[in-house]
Design a protein around this motif. Structure first.
Motif, short mmCIF file in Angstrom:
data_model
loop_
_atom_site.label_atom_id
_atom_site.label_comp_id
_atom_site.label_asym_id
_atom_site.label_seq_id
_atom_site.Cartn_x
_atom_site.Cartn_y
_atom_site.Cartn_z
N LEU A 109 0.79 -1.23 0.00
CA LEU A 109 0.00 0.00 0.00
C LEU A 109 0.83 1.28 0.00
O LEU A 109 0.55 2.17 -0.81
N PRO A 110 1.84 1.47 0.88
CA PRO A 110 2.54 2.76 0.86
C PRO A 110 3.26 3.04 -0.46
O PRO A 110 3.32 4.19 -0.91
N VAL A 111 3.78 1.99 -1.09
CA VAL A 111 4.45 2.16 -2.38
C VAL A 111 3.42 2.47 -3.46
O VAL A 111 3.63 3.35 -4.30
N ALA A 112 2.30 1.75 -3.45
CA ALA A 112 1.24 2.02 -4.42
C ALA A 112 0.73 3.45 -4.29
O ALA A 112 0.56 4.16 -5.29
N LEU A 113 0.49 3.88 -3.05
CA LEU A 113 -0.03 5.22 -2.82
C LEU A 113 0.97 6.29 -3.26
O LEU A 113 0.61 7.26 -3.94
N GLY A 114 2.23 6.11 -2.90
CA GLY A 114 3.25 7.07 -3.30
C GLY A 114 3.39 7.18 -4.81
O GLY A 114 3.52 8.28 -5.36
N ALA A 115 3.35 6.04 -5.50
CA ALA A 115 3.53 6.03 -6.95
C ALA A 115 2.33 6.65 -7.66
O ALA A 115 2.49 7.44 -8.60
N VAL A 116 1.13 6.31 -7.22
CA VAL A 116 -0.07 6.84 -7.87
C VAL A 116 -0.19 8.34 -7.66
O VAL A 116 -0.53 9.09 -8.58
N CYS A 117 0.09 8.81 -6.44
CA CYS A 117 0.00 10.24 -6.17
C CYS A 117 1.08 11.01 -6.92
O CYS A 117 0.83 12.13 -7.40
N GLN A 118 2.26 10.43 -7.05
CA GLN A 118 3.32 11.08 -7.84
C GLN A 118 2.91 11.17 -9.30
O GLN A 118 3.09 12.22 -9.94
N SER A 119 2.32 10.09 -9.81
CA SER A 119 1.88 10.08 -11.21
C SER A 119 0.80 11.11 -11.46
O SER A 119 0.72 11.68 -12.55
N ALA A 120 -0.03 11.36 -10.45
CA ALA A 120 -1.12 12.33 -10.58
C ALA A 120 -0.68 13.75 -10.21
O ALA A 120 -1.52 14.66 -10.16
N SER A 121 0.60 13.94 -9.92
CA SER A 121 1.16 15.26 -9.57
C SER A 121 0.55 15.83 -8.30
O SER A 121 0.43 17.04 -8.14
N ILE A 122 0.16 14.94 -7.37
CA ILE A 122 -0.30 15.39 -6.06
C ILE A 122 0.93 15.65 -5.20
O ILE A 122 1.80 14.79 -5.08
N PRO A 123 1.07 16.83 -4.61
CA PRO A 123 2.27 17.16 -3.84
C PRO A 123 2.54 16.15 -2.73
O PRO A 123 1.61 15.61 -2.12
N LEU A 124 3.81 15.92 -2.46
CA LEU A 124 4.20 14.93 -1.46
C LEU A 124 3.63 15.26 -0.09
O LEU A 124 3.13 14.37 0.61
N ILE A 125 3.71 16.51 0.34
CA ILE A 125 3.24 16.85 1.68
C ILE A 125 1.74 16.59 1.83
O ILE A 125 1.28 16.12 2.88
N ASP A 126 0.98 16.83 0.77
CA ASP A 126 -0.46 16.54 0.81
C ASP A 126 -0.70 15.04 0.88
O ASP A 126 -1.59 14.57 1.60
N THR A 127 0.08 14.28 0.12
CA THR A 127 -0.02 12.82 0.13
C THR A 127 0.26 12.28 1.52
O THR A 127 -0.47 11.43 2.03
N LEU A 128 1.33 12.77 2.13
CA LEU A 128 1.72 12.29 3.46
C LEU A 128 0.69 12.66 4.52
O LEU A 128 0.32 11.83 5.36
N THR A 129 0.23 13.90 4.49
CA THR A 129 -0.73 14.35 5.49
C THR A 129 -2.02 13.56 5.41
O THR A 129 -2.54 13.08 6.42
N ALA A 130 -2.53 13.39 4.20
CA ALA A 130 -3.78 12.64 4.01
C ALA A 130 -3.60 11.18 4.42
O ALA A 130 -4.49 10.58 5.04
N SER A 131 -2.46 10.59 4.08
CA SER A 131 -2.22 9.18 4.41
C SER A 131 -2.15 8.96 5.92
O SER A 131 -2.78 8.04 6.46
N LEU A 132 -1.39 9.80 6.62
CA LEU A 132 -1.27 9.66 8.06
C LEU A 132 -2.60 9.93 8.76
O LEU A 132 -2.96 9.25 9.73
N GLN A 133 -3.34 10.93 8.27
CA GLN A 133 -4.65 11.22 8.84
C GLN A 133 -5.57 10.01 8.68
O GLN A 133 -6.34 9.67 9.59
N THR A 134 -5.49 9.34 7.53
CA THR A 134 -6.32 8.18 7.28
C THR A 134 -5.93 7.01 8.18
O THR A 134 -6.79 6.28 8.69
N LEU A 135 -4.62 6.81 8.38
CA LEU A 135 -4.17 5.74 9.27
C LEU A 135 -4.73 5.95 10.68
O LEU A 135 -5.20 5.00 11.33
#
Length: 204
Positions: A109-135
Motif C-alpha cells: 500500500l505505501p508504495v502504491a499510494l506514493g507512486a499513484v499520487c506522484q503520477s497524478a502530480s499530487i504534492p508529497l506533503i499533501d499525500t503524506l498528510t492525508a495518508s497519516l490522517q487516514t491511518l
C-alpha cells in the motif's frame, strides 16, 4: 482525499494493525492509553515507516520493485504482510477508475499510494498528510467498533493528534530510506499474538 476515503477498500473496516489484540490484552484500555498507542505508531512505529516509504516512492528514490520488496520485508508479522499487500492491490484496483499508474497488484500500500499520487502530480506533503490522517482515522474507527471509545472520544483524539500528524508528515517529507526504523516492539508483538486470537473482528 477520494483515494483515502472510506469508500475505498483500504478503509479500516477489516484491519486493526494489532489494536484488537492490544485491547484484548488490556494494553489499550481507555482514551488516554489509545492516544499514547497512536502517538507511538506515528513517531516510532509502522505509521512512520509507511510515511518514509510513501515519500521515497513519490520522489522515485528507487524503483518500485525494490521499494516493494523493502516494504514487505518490514512487515513484522504474517498478518501485517498480508494487510499491506491486500490493501495495495485493493487500492490499485479502485484507483484504476482515475487511470492510476500501471503497477503490479503485489505492490504494498505505501508504495502504491506514493507512486499513484506522484503520477497524478499530487504534492508529497499533501499525500503524506492525508495518508497519516487516514491511518489514524482507521485506528479510531477500529477503537469504536471494539467499544473502546465512542464517536465523541474519537473526535476528541482526532483533534488532539492533528498537530502530531502534521509534524510527522513534515518530517517524512524530508526523510530518506535511511530514516526507516522503529522501536514500537509491543505493537509488533501484539500483531503476532493476534494471529491466534479467537473470536476476533479484524484480520490484523
Amino acid at each position: 482525499m477520494a483515494w483515502l476515503s472510506p469508500v475505498f477498500p483500504t478503509g479500516g473496516f477489516a484491519y486493526s494493525a494489532g489494536l484488537e489484540q492490544a485491547v484484548a490484552d488490556d494494553l489499550v484500555s481507555d482514551e488516554a492509553s489509545l492516544q499514547s498507542w497512536l502517538e507511538t505508531l506515528l513517531t516510532h512505529g509502522s505509521f512512520w515507516n509507511e510515511a518514509v516509504l510513501i515519500a521515497a516512492t513519490h520522489r522515485q528514490e528507487d524503483d518500485v520493485e525494490s521499494l516493494s520488496a523493502l516494504a514487505t520485508s518490514l512487515a513484522p508479522t504474517a498478518e501485517r504482510h498480508r494487510e499491506t499487500l491486500d490493501q495495495g492491490a485493493a487500492f490499485l484496483d479502485a484507483a484504476n477508475a482515475w487511470g492510476s499508474a500501471d503497477l503490479p497488484r503485489e505492490t504494498p500500500l505505501p508504495v502504491a499510494l506514493g507512486a499513484v499520487c506522484q503520477s497524478a502530480s499530487i504534492p508529497l506533503i499533501d499525500t503524506l498528510t492525508a495518508s497519516l490522517q487516514t491511518l489514524i482515522s482507521n485506528q479510531l474507527q477500529a477503537a469504536i467498533r471494539l467499544s473502546l471509545i465512542g464517536q465523541t472520544g474519537a473526535a476528541r483524539l482526532l483533534a488532539a493528534l492533528e498537530p502530531m500528524v502534521l509534524a510527522t508528515a513534515a518530517r517524512a517529507e524530508t526523510s530518506t530510506l535511511n530514516d526507516l526504523g522503529g522501536s514500537a516492539f509491543l505493537a509488533d508483538m501484539v500483531s503476532a499474538r493476534h494471529e491466534t486470537l479467537e473470536p476476533r473482528l479484524f484480520l490484523s
